[in-house]
Every structure is written in C-alpha cells, then in structure tokens.
Design a protein around this motif. Sequence first.
Motif, short mmCIF file in Angstrom:
data_model
loop_
_atom_site.label_atom_id
_atom_site.label_comp_id
_atom_site.label_asym_id
_atom_site.label_seq_id
_atom_site.Cartn_x
_atom_site.Cartn_y
_atom_site.Cartn_z
N ARG A 170 24.81 -11.30 11.24
CA ARG A 170 23.62 -10.48 11.08
C ARG A 170 23.70 -9.22 11.93
O ARG A 170 22.69 -8.51 12.10
CB ARG A 170 22.37 -11.29 11.44
N GLY A 171 24.87 -8.95 12.51
CA GLY A 171 25.07 -7.74 13.28
C GLY A 171 24.65 -7.83 14.73
O GLY A 171 24.57 -6.81 15.42
N ILE A 172 24.39 -9.04 15.21
CA ILE A 172 23.99 -9.23 16.60
C ILE A 172 25.24 -9.51 17.43
O ILE A 172 25.98 -10.47 17.15
CB ILE A 172 22.99 -10.39 16.74
N ILE A 173 25.50 -8.70 18.42
CA ILE A 173 26.68 -8.85 19.27
C ILE A 173 26.25 -9.38 20.63
O ILE A 173 25.38 -8.82 21.28
CB ILE A 173 27.40 -7.50 19.44
N PHE A 174 26.87 -10.49 21.04
CA PHE A 174 26.54 -11.08 22.34
C PHE A 174 27.15 -10.24 23.45
O PHE A 174 28.35 -9.98 23.46
CB PHE A 174 27.08 -12.51 22.42
N GLU A 175 26.30 -9.85 24.37
CA GLU A 175 26.77 -9.03 25.48
C GLU A 175 26.70 -9.78 26.81
O GLU A 175 27.55 -9.62 27.68
CB GLU A 175 25.91 -7.77 25.59
N LYS A 176 25.70 -10.67 26.96
CA LYS A 176 25.49 -11.31 28.26
C LYS A 176 24.66 -12.57 28.09
O LYS A 176 23.84 -12.67 27.18
CB LYS A 176 24.75 -10.34 29.20
N THR A 177 24.92 -13.56 28.94
CA THR A 177 24.05 -14.72 29.03
C THR A 177 23.70 -14.96 30.50
O THR A 177 24.49 -14.65 31.39
CB THR A 177 24.71 -16.00 28.47
N SER A 209 20.17 -15.50 26.23
CA SER A 209 21.25 -14.66 25.73
C SER A 209 20.72 -13.27 25.39
O SER A 209 19.58 -13.12 24.93
CB SER A 209 21.89 -15.27 24.49
N TYR A 210 21.59 -12.26 25.58
CA TYR A 210 21.20 -10.87 25.35
C TYR A 210 22.21 -10.22 24.41
O TYR A 210 23.40 -10.54 24.43
CB TYR A 210 21.17 -10.10 26.67
N ASP A 211 21.70 -9.27 23.60
CA ASP A 211 22.58 -8.58 22.68
C ASP A 211 23.18 -7.33 23.33
O ASP A 211 23.02 -7.09 24.54
CB ASP A 211 21.85 -8.22 21.37
N GLN A 212 23.85 -6.52 22.52
CA GLN A 212 24.55 -5.33 23.02
C GLN A 212 23.59 -4.27 23.55
O GLN A 212 24.02 -3.33 24.23
CB GLN A 212 25.45 -4.75 21.93
N HIS A 213 22.31 -4.41 23.23
CA HIS A 213 21.31 -3.45 23.71
C HIS A 213 20.50 -4.01 24.89
O HIS A 213 19.52 -3.38 25.31
CB HIS A 213 20.37 -3.07 22.57
N ILE A 215 18.72 -6.74 24.81
CA ILE A 215 17.50 -7.39 24.32
C ILE A 215 17.74 -8.90 24.22
O ILE A 215 18.75 -9.33 23.64
CB ILE A 215 17.10 -6.82 22.95
N PRO A 216 16.84 -9.72 24.74
CA PRO A 216 17.01 -11.17 24.63
C PRO A 216 17.01 -11.62 23.17
O PRO A 216 16.20 -11.14 22.37
CB PRO A 216 15.80 -11.74 25.39
N ILE A 217 17.91 -12.53 22.83
CA ILE A 217 18.01 -12.97 21.44
C ILE A 217 17.78 -14.48 21.27
O ILE A 217 17.59 -14.95 20.16
CB ILE A 217 19.38 -12.61 20.84
N GLU A 218 17.78 -15.21 22.36
CA GLU A 218 17.51 -16.65 22.26
C GLU A 218 17.19 -17.21 23.64
O GLU A 218 17.59 -16.67 24.66
CB GLU A 218 18.72 -17.41 21.70
N GLN A 219 16.45 -18.32 23.62
CA GLN A 219 16.29 -19.17 24.81
C GLN A 219 16.77 -20.54 24.39
O GLN A 219 16.28 -21.10 23.40
CB GLN A 219 14.83 -19.21 25.27
#
Length: 241
Positions: A170-177, A209-213, A215-219
């Motif tokens: 879906r175009g979401i890139i993991f950047e950090k957890t 988890s955070y995306d490339q911007h 922004i948090p994407i999940e807990q």
Amino acid sequence: MTATDEPRVLKHQVVRGQLDRLLDGMTPGEPFPAEREIAERFDVARETVRQAMRELLVAGRVERRGRTTIVARAKVMLPLAMGSYTEAAKANGLSTYRMLVDWTDLYADDVLAAQLEIAVGAPILQLERVFSTDGIRVGLETTKLPADRYPGLRETFKTETSLYAEMQSRGIIFEKTVDSIETTLPDARESALLTADARTPMFLLNRISYDQHGIPIEQRRSLYRGDRMTFTAIMHSTQRP
C-alpha cells in the motif's frame, strides 16, 4: 558469601542435572517419565521433582500435553528486528502459520490516540492472530491500526500472511520502530489461545511503528511463549577510533 565460597547446590538442581542428562538421550515428542516415577528413581520428594520439572519447562526442554509431559523440540530462535517474524522464521527454515482470532472495531482512547497521533475517538481496526511455527503456537499478536489509513483491509488482507508485506504493498515504508520488552504471565484467555500452562513465562513486546514520514502506523502487542521462543539481537558500537 565471599568470592571463594562455593555456591550451594539445591536438591532440585541436582535432580535437574540428572534429568538434563536423561533428556540428552531422548527424542522430541517422546513421553517423559511422570513425577512419581522420577521421585522414586532418584529417591527424592515429589516437590523437589516439581521444582526441577518447572525449570525444564521454562527452559523449553519439555512441554505439557494435557496430563502428559513430552520431550520438546528446540526453541525457535528469531532475530529481534523491525521486519516480519513470519519472514524471519521462514528464512530460518521454519514453517509458519498465522491463525485469525478476530477483527474488532474500536475507538481510540486517550492513550492510543497519543501513541498513534490521531484524534481521541478515531476509528481503530484491531487484528488479533496466533503465530505458529512448525505446528506449535508460540505467539499471540494484537495489532491496532488507524482504520482511515487502511481502507478495505479486513476484506482484502489474507490474515495468514505478513501484515508488514501488505502495508508495503500500500506504499507504506517502515522507517522506525520503538519497542519495549518485558516478561509477564498470560491470563486465562491468552494461555488457552497459546495452548500453554497459565504459569508459562512470556515475552511481552510492545511496539509503535513509524513510516518514512515519521507518522505512526501501528501499535502492536505481541505475547510470545518464553518456553518456546528465544530472541537474538546484534548490536554495533557507535564509537569511532
């Protein structure tokens, strides 16, 4: 006790050592002697045997199957990493499966709203699955997702596959957890879902988890059986000569 003092060896530790040697000659899946038989063989009290068996269970050398104890397979060893544990397990030659427990519609409370940087009361999609490796249930994972960011996920996502792979599609890139790890005991529902004794120690991993911007994407809350799982981590020094 001084540095030269020998540590005291408790009776159950002696029995544990004898049982370890017995296990070395047995194969996974083989029935293990009952407590009464062990107590008679080594001429010790049943309580001493129970303490030794408890240590063997925690160490993952034996496991309970109803009222029977059997020799366990080796613990699953996975890296403590940002990616999918499904893919990591497969990379280590293990068969994996994720069993859907439930999809649940929720609304963000104050804590979850702050973690995911969304409005209080925003719709949340919760996915709960059991993670199995080589036919053994080893983990219970509960993921909370901002529903507005994943339209149609419940209808299209194949729950036996990697959620991270679905996000990337879906175009979401993991950047950090940001992870926190502690130990805990399961409640009655968790122990039933993991087919584990309620006294089995668990690893509890909480993750944002955070995306490339940024922004948090999940807990995510992951509960893993301490008697069946071992996590490894590789760290590098940040110091330079």
